[in-house]
Design an enzyme around this catalytic site. Structure first.
Site, mmCIF file in Angstrom:
data_model
loop_
_atom_site.group_PDB
_atom_site.id
_atom_site.type_symbol
_atom_site.label_atom_id
_atom_site.label_comp_id
_atom_site.label_asym_id
_atom_site.label_seq_id
_atom_site.Cartn_x
_atom_site.Cartn_y
_atom_site.Cartn_z
ATOM 1 N N ARG A 69 -0.854 -11.677 -11.634
ATOM 2 C CA ARG A 69 -0.322 -10.351 -12.174
ATOM 3 C C ARG A 69 -0.223 -10.519 -13.432
ATOM 4 O O ARG A 69 0.376 -11.474 -14.124
ATOM 5 C CB ARG A 69 0.885 -10.042 -11.563
ATOM 6 C CG ARG A 69 0.656 -9.474 -9.880
ATOM 7 C CD ARG A 69 1.973 -9.009 -9.384
ATOM 8 N NE ARG A 69 2.886 -10.186 -9.048
ATOM 9 C CZ ARG A 69 3.796 -10.510 -10.003
ATOM 10 N NH1 ARG A 69 4.117 -9.935 -10.921
ATOM 11 N NH2 ARG A 69 4.631 -11.636 -9.806
ATOM 12 N N TYR A 197 -7.979 -8.733 -10.117
ATOM 13 C CA TYR A 197 -7.239 -9.874 -9.374
ATOM 14 C C TYR A 197 -6.310 -9.078 -8.484
ATOM 15 O O TYR A 197 -5.683 -7.791 -8.623
ATOM 16 C CB TYR A 197 -6.348 -10.699 -10.432
ATOM 17 C CG TYR A 197 -5.497 -11.530 -9.538
ATOM 18 C CD1 TYR A 197 -5.288 -12.262 -8.651
ATOM 19 C CD2 TYR A 197 -3.998 -10.893 -9.637
ATOM 20 C CE1 TYR A 197 -4.478 -13.121 -7.854
ATOM 21 C CE2 TYR A 197 -2.930 -11.362 -8.996
ATOM 22 C CZ TYR A 197 -3.080 -12.534 -8.130
ATOM 23 O OH TYR A 197 -2.331 -13.060 -7.465
ATOM 24 N N LYS A 206 1.984 -4.256 -4.911
ATOM 25 C CA LYS A 206 2.985 -4.306 -5.616
ATOM 26 C C LYS A 206 3.132 -2.672 -6.316
ATOM 27 O O LYS A 206 4.193 -2.200 -6.605
ATOM 28 C CB LYS A 206 2.799 -5.174 -6.670
ATOM 29 C CG LYS A 206 2.685 -6.682 -6.177
ATOM 30 C CD LYS A 206 3.843 -7.079 -5.526
ATOM 31 C CE LYS A 206 3.655 -8.676 -5.081
ATOM 32 N NZ LYS A 206 4.713 -8.896 -4.283
ATOM 33 N N HIS A 226 11.375 -6.369 -2.466
ATOM 34 C CA HIS A 226 10.352 -7.458 -2.471
ATOM 35 C C HIS A 226 10.866 -8.628 -1.313
ATOM 36 O O HIS A 226 11.595 -9.706 -1.802
ATOM 37 C CB HIS A 226 10.544 -8.178 -3.808
ATOM 38 C CG HIS A 226 9.561 -9.239 -4.110
ATOM 39 N ND1 HIS A 226 9.257 -10.178 -5.399
ATOM 40 C CD2 HIS A 226 8.226 -9.140 -3.212
ATOM 41 C CE1 HIS A 226 8.244 -10.676 -5.114
ATOM 42 N NE2 HIS A 226 7.620 -10.118 -4.284
ATOM 43 N N SER A 248 8.079 -14.546 -6.526
ATOM 44 C CA SER A 248 6.918 -14.796 -6.174
ATOM 45 C C SER A 248 6.631 -16.241 -5.894
ATOM 46 O O SER A 248 7.132 -16.849 -7.083
ATOM 47 C CB SER A 248 5.908 -14.046 -7.370
ATOM 48 O OG SER A 248 6.058 -12.786 -7.292
ATOM 49 N N CYS A 250 7.891 -18.370 -4.163
ATOM 50 C CA CYS A 250 8.871 -19.344 -3.811
ATOM 51 C C CYS A 250 9.390 -19.577 -2.415
ATOM 52 O O CYS A 250 10.356 -19.899 -1.728
ATOM 53 C CB CYS A 250 10.438 -18.667 -4.224
ATOM 54 S SG CYS A 250 10.481 -18.808 -6.061
ATOM 55 N N ASP A 277 6.544 -10.281 2.571
ATOM 56 C CA ASP A 277 6.610 -9.780 1.209
ATOM 57 C C ASP A 277 7.369 -8.516 0.722
ATOM 58 O O ASP A 277 8.045 -8.626 -0.239
ATOM 59 C CB ASP A 277 5.135 -9.645 0.654
ATOM 60 C CG ASP A 277 5.198 -9.705 -0.911
ATOM 61 O OD1 ASP A 277 5.873 -10.575 -1.574
ATOM 62 O OD2 ASP A 277 4.396 -9.246 -1.511
ATOM 63 N N ARG A 376 -5.342 -17.451 -3.610
ATOM 64 C CA ARG A 376 -4.887 -16.748 -2.450
ATOM 65 C C ARG A 376 -5.602 -16.677 -0.919
ATOM 66 O O ARG A 376 -6.884 -16.866 -1.280
ATOM 67 C CB ARG A 376 -4.665 -15.093 -2.974
ATOM 68 C CG ARG A 376 -3.670 -15.134 -4.077
ATOM 69 C CD ARG A 376 -2.287 -15.251 -3.768
ATOM 70 N NE ARG A 376 -1.391 -15.197 -4.782
ATOM 71 C CZ ARG A 376 -0.070 -14.561 -4.890
ATOM 72 N NH1 ARG A 376 0.491 -13.993 -3.528
ATOM 73 N NH2 ARG A 376 0.699 -14.514 -5.921
HETATM 74 C C1 OXD Z 1 3.601 -11.734 -5.659
HETATM 75 C C2 OXD Z 1 2.609 -11.716 -4.493
HETATM 76 O O1 OXD Z 1 3.101 -12.134 -6.901
HETATM 77 O O2 OXD Z 1 3.338 -11.400 -3.356
HETATM 78 O O3 OXD Z 1 4.780 -11.645 -5.685
HETATM 79 O O4 OXD Z 1 1.660 -11.710 -4.615
HETATM 80 MN MN MN Z 2 5.598 -11.035 -3.909
#
Ligand code: OXD
Ligand code: MN
Length: 592
Positions: A69, A197, A206, A226, A248, A250, A277, A376
């Site tokens: 991102r 991406y 998002k 989130h 993100s 974590c 998420d 991913r």
């Molecule tokens: C992020 C995702 O970047 O969930 O938070 O992809």
């Molecule tokens: Mn996320």
């Protein structure tokens, strides 16, 4: 496909702007999706993986300049600048529309315009919302078909309503200098150009489910967060639900799918995943807070995912999954990433498309990795062995506890409970975490990330805090209890002290016990901390003294942190008075 005049008008505008050679509506039929997969394989956009080992799975590589991102190129375009607030990039809508339309104009020439009707949340659920994304990327279509519910049925349920989000994605030349990810919350519109991406182009995720939806939630009295959602089933078969916000990369996916330690499994404890998420939460008829996962799949970080760290995520990727920027193991036409196992592939292509030399691999040097650190998997939620039976129902699950957490080597204790809802909002507002590879920029730098929403809040964060306070006032004594956790405390050598992963269940059990009034706690300056003996260490190679060391509140460190928060809060023009007063109380408590 539809007679909805608001839809047909917008599609005509998009056609006129983008000038595609062909227009294809995505119906959701498997035959159509299969034909698109075949086409993408022919053009090299996707590579088909070993059908026996990974049935229905594909590999995709993005451009090297397009792997995460891009927060510095993400804008919230509201008519009044202050409504986007101090934490968002802002541009006036008219100026941004012009800039983006100029960039996108005519770029579908020679390409196909795919129109994807999609639903965030189970189609027809009162908590769901519809969107339509136009894109010139088959990769986007196929990912959206995993991450959301797509097709004709969405349009049927939408009927003539104008309550849907417009999403324009144009790859253009994938030029980073002209890359923009823009939200127009007042118009229910998203425009993303020059990226391919996931987080920038799967507009349901998002852009819609957080940035636009957080704004909608503010206006309509609900919350888009989130957060993962998980259910903990106790030996009596009762399931309690937790929603947890982490920045993100974590470990949200790991926590959402955790497998309890053996001694708890033997007693009958189970964990069910509702989402990994994003959570949309509304107050239900009984006055409690109910959450749905608006997504239909997992867009998880691959590196570090293995049988031990997240068995259920790995199992979810075994079929009908798209892998992005992982390594291609040519030996058996499968995929590999750092942390999958110890068998470095001897004959692999790295995420950049070059032969990978395992003898040069150095764990400490990311540039030698076979897979990109933010590579991913896009996996269907139905593949997950522990998916909750509530996941697809759309009624939402009642939330008992809200948990905030970040990646902090020092300061934040393993777990603490806020004193009440408003204090919990403060705990979320002062969250900070070390940055990760999920967004472009430096990794490992501590930054403030209130409620893990810093990159995702679609309006002024001061108003967002106030919205949280208002929701608490509406929920009253039915409000979930709010906690903070930190799995990432390190010792002097930089090793993690808490084992994390499945053992986090020991902390979640304390959290649930607190919600039920069953566990004791000690009051400290920052909130309630468990008494060490209340965190069950059965079968764990950790002594009580070590546990105590991560449960204590280091007063001086918190005094310093309160000073840091004081500075941080100064940037908020609309900081609720309640949060300023919470900060003063924290300082006073620390001085006692
Ligand atoms: C992020 C995702 O970047 O969930 O938070 O992809
Ligand atoms: Mn996320």
């Amino acid at each position: 496909m539809t007679t909805n005049a608001t839809v047909t008008k917008w599609i005509e505008e998009m056609k006129a702007l983008l000038n595609p050679d062909q227009v294809v509506w995505i119906t959701g039929d498997e035959a159509q999706l299969e034909a698109l997969r075949e086409e993408a394989v022919k053009t090299g956009e996707l590579e088909k993986l070993n059908e026996e080992k990974l049935p229905g799975c594909y590999l995709h590589r993005t451009r090297q300049n397009d792997v995460a991102r891009v927060e510095d190129r993400t804008f919230i375009c509201t008519s009044v600048k202050e409504d986007a607030g101090p934490t968002n990039n802002w541009c006036a809508p008219a100026e941004m529309y012009k800039k983006l339309y100029d960039i996108a104009r005519g770029t579908y020439q020679g390409r196909t315009m795919y129109i994807i009707p999609f639903s965030m949340g189970p189609i027809g659920s009162p908590l769901a919302k519809a969107g339509i994304e136009v894109t010139d990327s088959i990769y986007v279509v196929l990912n959206m078909a995993i991450m959301t519910r797509v097709g004709t049925k969405v349009l049927e349920v939408l009927g003539d309503s104008n309550d849907w989000v417009r999403g324009l994605h144009a790859k253009c030349d994938v030029d980073p200098e002209k890359r923009y990810i823009c939200q127009f919350p007042e118009d229910n519109t998203i425009i993303s150009v020059n990226s391919a991406y996931g987080g920038n182009v799967l507009l349901g995720k998002k852009c819609f489910a957080l940035r636009i939806a957080s704004y909608q939630g503010w206006k309509e009295g609900w919350m888009a967060e989130h957060m993962l959602i998980l259910g903990i089933e106790n030996p009596q078969g009762e399931v309690k639900y937790i929603a947890a916000a982490f920045p993100s990369a974590c470990g949200k996916t790991n926590l959402a799918m955790l497998i309890p330690p053996e001694y708890l499994r033997k007693k009958g404890y189970k964990v069910w995943t509702v989402g990994d998420d994003i959570a949309w939460m509304r107050i239900g008829a009984d006055g409690r807070l109910y959450a749905i996962n608006p997504e239909n799949g997992f867009f998880g970080v691959a590196p570090g995912t293995n049988e031990k760290s997240n068995f259920n995520a790995l199992a979810s990727t075994k079929k009908n999954t798209i892998f992005t920027n992982v390594a291609h193991d040519l030996n058996d036409n499968t995929v590999w990433w750092e942390g999958l196992n110890k068998d470095l592939p001897q004959n692999a292509i790295d995420w950049k498309g070059n032969p990978w030399d395992p003898s040069k691999f150095d764990k400490a040097d990311k540039s030698t990795c076979a897979a990109h650190p933010n590579s991913r998997f896009t996996a269907p939620a139905v593949n997950c062995p522990c998916i909750s039976e509530e996941f697809d129902k759309g009624a939402g699950v009642p939330i008992s506890a809200i948990v905030f957490g970040g990646r902090r080597a020092k300061l934040a204790p393993l777990v603490y409970q806020s004193k009440d809802w408003n204090n919990g909002v403060f705990v979320g507002a002062i969250m900070a975490s070390e940055t990760t590879a999920a967004a472009a920029g430096a990794v490992g730098v501590v930054r403030h990330d209130p409620m893990a929403m810093l990159p995702f809040c679609g309006y002024n964060m001061g108003d967002y805090f106030q919205h949280w306070l208002d929701m608490g006032a509406k929920l009253g004594d039915k409000a979930p209890k709010i906690f903070n956790v930190n799995w990432f405390r390190t010792d002097d050598e930089g090793n993690f002290i808490w084992p994390g992963f499945g053992d986090n269940m020991r902390v979640l059990n304390w959290i649930i016990d607190r919600c039920e009034g069953k566990a004791e706690a000690s009051e400290t300056a920052i909130g309630y901390i468990p008494q060490p003996e209340d965190i069950d260490l059965t079968d764990l190679d950790m002594d009580i003294e070590t546990l105590k060391s991560i449960l204590t509140v280091d007063k001086q460190a918190w005094v310093d942190y309160a000073a840091d928060v004081t500075e941080y809060f100064k940037k908020f023009d609309r900081l609720p008075a309640e949060l300023a007063s919470q900060l003063e109380s924290l300082k006073a408590n620390l001085n006692k």
